[in-house]
Design a protein around this motif. Structure first.
Motif, PDB file in Angstrom:
ATOM      1  N   ALA A  34     -10.527 -11.596  -6.940  1.00 57.46           N
ATOM      2  CA  ALA A  34      -9.543 -11.485  -8.032  1.00 57.46           C
ATOM      3  C   ALA A  34      -8.729 -10.207  -7.899  1.00 57.46           C
ATOM      4  CB  ALA A  34     -10.259 -11.527  -9.383  1.00 57.46           C
ATOM      5  N   SER A  35      -9.379  -9.123  -7.473  1.00 59.44           N
ATOM      6  CA  SER A  35      -8.642  -7.864  -7.321  1.00 59.44           C
ATOM      7  C   SER A  35      -7.628  -7.960  -6.182  1.00 59.44           C
ATOM      8  CB  SER A  35      -9.598  -6.697  -7.098  1.00 59.44           C
ATOM      9  OG  SER A  35     -10.137  -6.706  -5.795  1.00 59.44           O
ATOM     10  N   VAL A  36      -7.970  -8.662  -5.108  1.00 61.78           N
ATOM     11  CA  VAL A  36      -7.028  -8.842  -4.000  1.00 61.78           C
ATOM     12  C   VAL A  36      -5.812  -9.633  -4.471  1.00 61.78           C
ATOM     13  CG1 VAL A  36      -6.710  -9.939  -1.746  1.00 61.78           C
ATOM     14  CG2 VAL A  36      -8.768  -8.604  -2.202  1.00 61.78           C
ATOM     15  N   ILE A  37      -6.040 -10.656  -5.269  1.00 65.90           N
ATOM     16  CA  ILE A  37      -4.926 -11.443  -5.819  1.00 65.90           C
ATOM     17  C   ILE A  37      -4.072 -10.571  -6.736  1.00 65.90           C
ATOM     18  CG2 ILE A  37      -4.355 -13.368  -7.355  1.00 65.90           C
ATOM     19  CD1 ILE A  37      -6.866 -14.778  -6.172  1.00 65.90           C
ATOM     20  N   ALA A  38      -4.713  -9.767  -7.586  1.00 69.15           N
ATOM     21  CA  ALA A  38      -3.969  -8.887  -8.498  1.00 69.15           C
ATOM     22  C   ALA A  38      -3.129  -7.872  -7.721  1.00 69.15           C
ATOM     23  CB  ALA A  38      -4.930  -8.176  -9.443  1.00 69.15           C
ATOM     24  N   VAL A  39      -3.702  -7.283  -6.681  1.00 69.92           N
ATOM     25  CA  VAL A  39      -2.950  -6.317  -5.874  1.00 69.92           C
ATOM     26  C   VAL A  39      -1.805  -7.013  -5.146  1.00 69.92           C
ATOM     27  CG1 VAL A  39      -3.100  -4.740  -3.905  1.00 69.92           C
ATOM     28  CG2 VAL A  39      -4.853  -4.684  -5.679  1.00 69.92           C
ATOM     29  N   PHE A  40      -2.014  -8.237  -4.711  1.00 70.31           N
ATOM     30  CA  PHE A  40      -0.937  -9.001  -4.084  1.00 70.31           C
ATOM     31  C   PHE A  40       0.240  -9.172  -5.051  1.00 70.31           C
ATOM     32  CE2 PHE A  40       1.076 -13.176  -3.404  1.00 70.31           C
ATOM     33  CZ  PHE A  40       1.605 -12.969  -2.137  1.00 70.31           C
ATOM     34  N   SER A  46       6.267  -4.673  -6.940  1.00 69.05           N
ATOM     35  CA  SER A  46       6.742  -3.366  -6.478  1.00 69.05           C
ATOM     36  C   SER A  46       7.740  -3.514  -5.331  1.00 69.05           C
ATOM     37  CB  SER A  46       5.575  -2.466  -6.082  1.00 69.05           C
ATOM     38  OG  SER A  46       4.917  -2.980  -4.958  1.00 69.05           O
ATOM     39  N   LEU A  47       7.536  -4.477  -4.455  1.00 67.28           N
ATOM     40  CA  LEU A  47       8.488  -4.714  -3.372  1.00 67.28           C
ATOM     41  C   LEU A  47       9.854  -5.068  -3.944  1.00 67.28           C
ATOM     42  CD1 LEU A  47       9.053  -4.986  -0.339  1.00 67.28           C
ATOM     43  CD2 LEU A  47       8.289  -7.364  -0.508  1.00 67.28           C
ATOM     44  N   ALA A  53      15.776  -0.554  -6.037  1.00 65.03           N
ATOM     45  CA  ALA A  53      15.964   0.874  -6.278  1.00 65.03           C
ATOM     46  C   ALA A  53      16.422   1.623  -5.025  1.00 65.03           C
ATOM     47  CB  ALA A  53      14.678   1.498  -6.802  1.00 65.03           C
ATOM     48  N   LEU A  54      15.847   1.266  -3.887  1.00 63.71           N
ATOM     49  CA  LEU A  54      16.146   1.987  -2.649  1.00 63.71           C
ATOM     50  C   LEU A  54      17.300   1.371  -1.872  1.00 63.71           C
ATOM     51  CD1 LEU A  54      12.512   2.556  -1.317  1.00 63.71           C
ATOM     52  CD2 LEU A  54      13.946   4.167  -2.574  1.00 63.71           C
ATOM     53  N   ALA A  60      11.284  -0.161   1.540  1.00 62.75           N
ATOM     54  CA  ALA A  60      10.547  -0.782   0.434  1.00 62.75           C
ATOM     55  C   ALA A  60       9.306  -1.495   0.957  1.00 62.75           C
ATOM     56  CB  ALA A  60      11.443  -1.754  -0.321  1.00 62.75           C
ATOM     57  N   PHE A  61       9.435  -2.182   2.080  1.00 60.27           N
ATOM     58  CA  PHE A  61       8.303  -2.885   2.676  1.00 60.27           C
ATOM     59  C   PHE A  61       7.189  -1.915   3.063  1.00 60.27           C
ATOM     60  CE2 PHE A  61       6.159  -4.051   6.629  1.00 60.27           C
ATOM     61  CZ  PHE A  61       5.449  -5.157   6.201  1.00 60.27           C
ATOM     62  N   PHE A  62       7.541  -0.842   3.767  1.00 64.78           N
ATOM     63  CA  PHE A  62       6.512   0.084   4.231  1.00 64.78           C
ATOM     64  C   PHE A  62       5.858   0.855   3.081  1.00 64.78           C
ATOM     65  CE2 PHE A  62       8.492  -0.577   8.417  1.00 64.78           C
ATOM     66  CZ  PHE A  62       7.336  -0.915   9.108  1.00 64.78           C
TER      67      PHE A  62
END
Length: 84
Positions: A34-40, A46-47, A53-54, A60-62
């Motif tokens: 579940a944490s891996v899915i949340a971070v994904f 964020s991407l 923004a950038l 942005a990818f890196f």
């Protein structure tokens, strides 16, 4: 399909091979998945925000790659090493 296979791989092998001595119960493995899915999902958001923004998709990818790698490791370690 490949992403789901990778997620299953992480849930099966990481508790016993990456975080040696950590918790290996089914609830711990599911929490890690579940944490891996949340971070994904955080990474996708964020991407998108960083690209706007950038105005530089490569940067942005890196930045997102570094952020999500650290976040995944830290959260997985916390889940599998907690003592309560």
């Amino acid at each position: 399909m490949a992403w789901l296979a990778g997620l299953a791989f992480v849930m099966v092998y990481y508790p016993e091979r990456v975080f040696l001595g950590g918790r290996t119960g089914i609830a711990d493995r599911l929490a890690m998945g579940a944490s891996v899915i949340a971070v994904f999902l955080i990474g996708l958001a964020s991407l998108h925000l960083l690209e706007r923004a950038l105005t530089n998709a490569t940067a942005a990818f890196f930045i997102t790659l570094v952020m999500t790698t650290i976040l995944n490791f830290a959260i997985s370690r916390w889940i599998l090493r907690r003592t309560w």
